[in-house]
Enzyme design. Structure first.
Site, PDB file in Angstrom:
ATOM      1  N   LYS A   1       1.612  -1.727   0.060  1.00  0.00           N
ATOM      2  CA  LYS A   1      -0.231  -0.454   0.166  1.00  0.00           C
ATOM      3  C   LYS A   1       0.764   1.256   0.054  1.00  0.00           C
ATOM      4  CE  LYS A   1      -1.563   1.969   4.079  1.00  0.00           C
ATOM      5  NZ  LYS A   1      -1.623   2.921   3.940  1.00  0.00           N
ATOM      6  N   ASN A   2       1.868   1.095   0.981  1.00  0.00           N
ATOM      7  CA  ASN A   2       2.942   2.743   1.093  1.00  0.00           C
ATOM      8  C   ASN A   2       3.676   2.908  -0.562  1.00  0.00           C
ATOM      9  OD1 ASN A   2       1.225   2.986   3.396  1.00  0.00           O
ATOM     10  ND2 ASN A   2       2.985   2.010   4.779  1.00  0.00           N
TER      11      ASN A   2
ATOM     12  N   ARG B   1      -4.402  10.672   4.328  1.00  0.00           N
ATOM     13  CA  ARG B   1      -3.355  11.420   4.086  1.00  0.00           C
ATOM     14  C   ARG B   1      -2.345  11.585   3.196  1.00  0.00           C
ATOM     15  NH1 ARG B   1      -1.514  14.690   7.895  1.00  0.00           N
ATOM     16  NH2 ARG B   1       0.431  14.313   7.085  1.00  0.00           N
TER      17      ARG B   1
ATOM     18  N   CYS C   1      -4.559  12.648  12.428  1.00  0.00           N
ATOM     19  CA  CYS C   1      -4.848  12.080  12.413  1.00  0.00           C
ATOM     20  C   CYS C   1      -4.858  10.742  13.741  1.00  0.00           C
ATOM     21  CB  CYS C   1      -4.284  10.823  11.667  1.00  0.00           C
ATOM     22  SG  CYS C   1      -2.766   9.707  11.454  1.00  0.00           S
TER      23      CYS C   1
ATOM     24  N   ARG D   1       0.915  15.071  12.330  1.00  0.00           N
ATOM     25  CA  ARG D   1       1.775  14.394  10.911  1.00  0.00           C
ATOM     26  C   ARG D   1       1.762  15.347  10.063  1.00  0.00           C
ATOM     27  NH1 ARG D   1      -0.572   8.287   9.365  1.00  0.00           N
ATOM     28  NH2 ARG D   1       0.892   8.431   8.745  1.00  0.00           N
ATOM     29  N   PRO D   2       1.881  16.608  10.246  1.00  0.00           N
ATOM     30  CA  PRO D   2       2.131  17.403   9.468  1.00  0.00           C
ATOM     31  C   PRO D   2       3.206  17.433   8.354  1.00  0.00           C
ATOM     32  CG  PRO D   2       4.145  18.297  11.214  1.00  0.00           C
ATOM     33  CD  PRO D   2       3.641  16.878  11.375  1.00  0.00           C
ATOM     34  N   VAL D   3       3.090  18.856   7.251  1.00  0.00           N
ATOM     35  CA  VAL D   3       3.341  18.924   5.810  1.00  0.00           C
ATOM     36  C   VAL D   3       4.803  19.534   5.851  1.00  0.00           C
ATOM     37  CG1 VAL D   3       1.719  16.986   5.337  1.00  0.00           C
ATOM     38  CG2 VAL D   3       1.851  19.197   4.786  1.00  0.00           C
ATOM     39  N   ASP D   4       5.273  20.509   7.187  1.00  0.00           N
ATOM     40  CA  ASP D   4       5.444  21.194   6.223  1.00  0.00           C
ATOM     41  C   ASP D   4       7.229  21.448   5.761  1.00  0.00           C
ATOM     42  OD1 ASP D   4       6.731  20.073   9.275  1.00  0.00           O
ATOM     43  OD2 ASP D   4       8.022  21.365   9.093  1.00  0.00           O
TER      44      ASP D   4
ATOM     45  N   ASP E   1       5.323   0.657  11.107  1.00  0.00           N
ATOM     46  CA  ASP E   1       4.683  -0.008  10.993  1.00  0.00           C
ATOM     47  C   ASP E   1       4.211  -1.499  11.560  1.00  0.00           C
ATOM     48  OD1 ASP E   1       3.030   2.049  10.215  1.00  0.00           O
ATOM     49  OD2 ASP E   1       4.193   1.345   8.119  1.00  0.00           O
TER      50      ASP E   1
ATOM     51  N   ILE F   1       8.386   7.348  16.536  1.00  0.00           N
ATOM     52  CA  ILE F   1       8.209   8.242  15.051  1.00  0.00           C
ATOM     53  C   ILE F   1       7.034   9.094  15.493  1.00  0.00           C
ATOM     54  CG2 ILE F   1       7.146   7.896  13.005  1.00  0.00           C
ATOM     55  CD1 ILE F   1      10.225   7.358  13.073  1.00  0.00           C
TER      56      ILE F   1
ATOM     57  N   ARG G   1      -8.507  -0.876   5.710  1.00  0.00           N
ATOM     58  CA  ARG G   1      -7.403   0.319   4.602  1.00  0.00           C
ATOM     59  C   ARG G   1      -6.187  -0.533   4.082  1.00  0.00           C
ATOM     60  NH1 ARG G   1      -6.122   4.221   8.030  1.00  0.00           N
ATOM     61  NH2 ARG G   1      -4.269   4.562   5.911  1.00  0.00           N
TER      62      ARG G   1
HETATM   63  C1  UD1 Z   1       5.620   7.364   8.292  1.00  0.00           C
HETATM   64  C2  UD1 Z   1       6.324   6.546   8.682  1.00  0.00           C
HETATM   65  C3  UD1 Z   1       6.275   5.259   7.472  1.00  0.00           C
HETATM   66  C4  UD1 Z   1       4.858   4.387   7.442  1.00  0.00           C
HETATM   67  C5  UD1 Z   1       4.090   5.380   8.008  1.00  0.00           C
HETATM   68  C6  UD1 Z   1       2.517   5.216   8.405  1.00  0.00           C
HETATM   69  C7  UD1 Z   1       8.337   6.533   8.847  1.00  0.00           C
HETATM   70  C8  UD1 Z   1      10.175   7.477   9.198  1.00  0.00           C
HETATM   71  N1  UD1 Z   1       7.909   7.451   8.141  1.00  0.00           N
HETATM   72  O1  UD1 Z   1       5.101   7.900   7.319  1.00  0.00           O
HETATM   73  O2  UD1 Z   1       7.700   4.191   7.888  1.00  0.00           O
HETATM   74  O3  UD1 Z   1       4.829   3.651   6.999  1.00  0.00           O
HETATM   75  O4  UD1 Z   1       4.331   6.735   8.899  1.00  0.00           O
HETATM   76  O5  UD1 Z   1       2.624   4.479   9.324  1.00  0.00           O
HETATM   77  O6  UD1 Z   1       8.443   5.884   9.701  1.00  0.00           O
HETATM   78  N2  UD1 Z   1       6.919  15.078  10.105  1.00  0.00           N
HETATM   79  C9  UD1 Z   1       6.725  16.260  10.171  1.00  0.00           C
HETATM   80  N3  UD1 Z   1       6.828  17.040   9.185  1.00  0.00           N
HETATM   81  C10 UD1 Z   1       6.688  16.940   8.188  1.00  0.00           C
HETATM   82  C11 UD1 Z   1       7.524  15.674   7.550  1.00  0.00           C
HETATM   83  C12 UD1 Z   1       7.084  14.793   8.788  1.00  0.00           C
HETATM   84  O7  UD1 Z   1       7.135  17.207  11.323  1.00  0.00           O
HETATM   85  O8  UD1 Z   1       6.430  17.917   6.758  1.00  0.00           O
HETATM   86  C13 UD1 Z   1       7.528  14.275  11.329  1.00  0.00           C
HETATM   87  C14 UD1 Z   1       5.804  13.605  10.942  1.00  0.00           C
HETATM   88  O9  UD1 Z   1       5.227  14.368  12.288  1.00  0.00           O
HETATM   89  C15 UD1 Z   1       6.416  11.942  12.440  1.00  0.00           C
HETATM   90  C16 UD1 Z   1       7.995  11.618  10.983  1.00  0.00           C
HETATM   91  O10 UD1 Z   1       7.978  13.480  11.037  1.00  0.00           O
HETATM   92  O11 UD1 Z   1       6.614  12.258  12.704  1.00  0.00           O
HETATM   93  C17 UD1 Z   1       7.828  11.046   9.758  1.00  0.00           C
HETATM   94  O12 UD1 Z   1       6.650  11.059   8.975  1.00  0.00           O
HETATM   95  P1  UD1 Z   1       6.258  10.806   7.249  1.00  0.00           P
HETATM   96  O13 UD1 Z   1       7.775   9.403   7.525  1.00  0.00           O
HETATM   97  O14 UD1 Z   1       6.564  12.502   6.859  1.00  0.00           O
HETATM   98  O15 UD1 Z   1       4.984  10.034   7.765  1.00  0.00           O
HETATM   99  P2  UD1 Z   1       4.804   9.745   6.524  1.00  0.00           P
HETATM  100  O16 UD1 Z   1       5.285   9.656   5.722  1.00  0.00           O
HETATM  101  O17 UD1 Z   1       2.932   8.744   7.208  1.00  0.00           O
END
Ligand code: UD1
Length: 421
Positions: free
Chosen positions: A22-23, A92, A116, A121-124, A307, A329, A400
């Protein structure tokens, strides 16, 4: 809402065929937006999240069709660069269309995903990188409105991620693939799903070096073209079924997968007393005694994956001793703990740390799935329970991310029934 009714005392044993990840499938579907000519993607799992992303992409006027595990996409008729809140809020990964739209069409309007259950889970980081590539980013009314610089094309840049982000790395490499000039990225995520995306971009004509390392260099090209590509196997689905063997003195053979993808998990399974054997595209876990306790901390790849934390914890609940788990994480990824306790587990949580004292058996109870991976830990625990029936509520979470889950579990000897809402 559907529920699972699971009878305990199962020995989880047999063979199971693993689906595409999926990922990986979600970013690969988003990457199709970058191609001028049609793309074909194979081994796409039939999952709710995949349906959602296909709906989102179709809404832009792109012709995208699915037949079994194959998805084809033709972007010629695209007439909108917009991703609405109604779809993004349910998944997301929708934010991954931002990079491709911005890079190819010079503009995009994508809803912010919001929080969530497992964390904020920000996207900054995604947005900071796009700004470094010359984009103007405005966040208004819950939407990210992004515009490429004059001329309509992003500009290559040097960028270091503040933390390892899987989604951020994926969004930015897709954008950089069509940018003008070279982008040098530091502190990139190295997850197999990021590698899969980079490989597909290369098959589409992108120029990327450093794939699978923390430092990637992307030399932007003018155009990308469709290709034929197959999604990598789902390492988390693989690990989840193997975990079932460890909880029930079982013996599980996972096929259509790869041991290369889940070294850190297999090492822990071995430390717990399982015998792991593998070939190029299969892995088997067998154990004939109570598992040993272990200590784990979740980390970006190649560390132990977040995960797999819930499933590993469910094994630790039955171990012969005390295990320590540290979740690094996400700030709120222990929601399965109260549910596992309802099944008889002995777990204490203090901040990011969980101390798990092994018990001999789970006992059946009604429980509630709290997120995607957590739900699998509850299913396995219910199957391993000493006796009785467990009713698992809110299983839309499991739908999902796990394709054909009850059939696969039945094939492994689990007594499971779906109760339709
Ligand atoms: C993350 C996991 C991934 C897992 C997925 C679903 C890691 C590094 N990532 O991926 O293995 O498959 O969740 O569970 O293990 N963050 C920020 N700002 C940003 C992006 C991220 O602060 O712009 C922080 C997040 O809040 C989090 C960390 O960085 O604490 C990792 O986030 P990210 O890897 O982006 O999340 P996913 O891509 O969802």
């Amino acid at each position: 809402m559907d529920q699972f009714l699971i009878k305990g005392s199962s020995r989880i044993a047999g063979e199971v065929t693993i689906s595409g990840a999926k990922n990986a499938a979600l970013p690969l579907l988003a990457a199709m937006i970058l191609a001028k000519t049609p793309t074909t993607l194979h081994n796409v799992p039939l999952l709710q999240d995949v349906r959602t992303l296909i709906k989102l992409i179709s809404g832009m006027g792109i012709v995208i069709q699915r037949e079994g595990a194959t998805v084809t996409c033709n972007t010629k008729t695209i007439d909108s660069y917009y991703a609405p809140y109604e779809l993004v809020r349910t998944m997301r990964a929708s934010i991954l269309v931002l990079g491709p739209l911005l890079a190819r069409f010079g503009e995009a309007e994508v809803s912010l995903p919001g929080g969530c259950a497992i964390g904020s889970r920000p996207v900054d980081q995604h947005l900071k990188a796009f700004e470094a590539m010359g984009a103007t980013i405005k966040v208004e009314n819950g939407y990210v409105k992004a515009q490429a610089p004059k001329g309509g094309r992003l500009i290559g840049c040097d960028f270091t991620f503040d933390m390892v982000t899987v989604g951020g790395t994926e969004n930015v490499i897709m954008a950089a693939a069509l940018a003008k000039g070279t982008t040098r990225l530091e502190n990139c995520a190295r997850e197999p799903e990021v590698v899969d995306l980079a490989n597909m971009l290369v098959a589409m004509g992108a120029k990327i070096s450093g794939i699978g390392t923390a430092n990637m260099t992307i030399e932007g090209v003018d155009e990308l073209y469709g290709c034929e590509y197959s999604v990598v196997a789902d390492r988390i689905e693989t690990g989840s079924y193997l975990a079932g063997a460890l909880m029930t003195c079982g013996d599980v053979l996972t096929k259509n997968t790869s041991p290369q993808l889940l070294h850190p998990v297999l090492k822990k399974f071995e430390a717990m007393g399982a015998t792991i054997s593998s070939g190029e595209d299969w892995i088997r876990a067998k154990i004939d005694k109570r598992p040993q306790p272990v200590d784990i901390r979740t980390q970006p790849h190649p560390g132990f994956p977040t995960d797999m934390q819930a499933q590993l914890m469910a094994i630790c609940c039955l171990a012969d001793g005390t295990s320590t788990i540290i979740e690094n994480i996400f700030e709120n990824r222990y929601m399965h703990v109260p549910e596992l306790k309802r099944l008889g587990a002995n777990i204490k949580v203090d901040g990011h740390t969980a101390i798990v004292k092994g018990v001999e058996k789970f006992t059946a109870a009604p429980v509630m799935a709290t997120d995607l991976r957590a739900s699998m830990s509850l299913v396995m625990a219910a199957a391993a329970a000493a006796e009785g029936e467990s009713l698992i509520d809110r299983i839309y979470h499991i739908d999902r991310g796990y394709e054909d889950v009850e059939n696969k579990l039945r094939g492994l000897g689990v007594n499971i029934e779906r109760i339709k809402a």
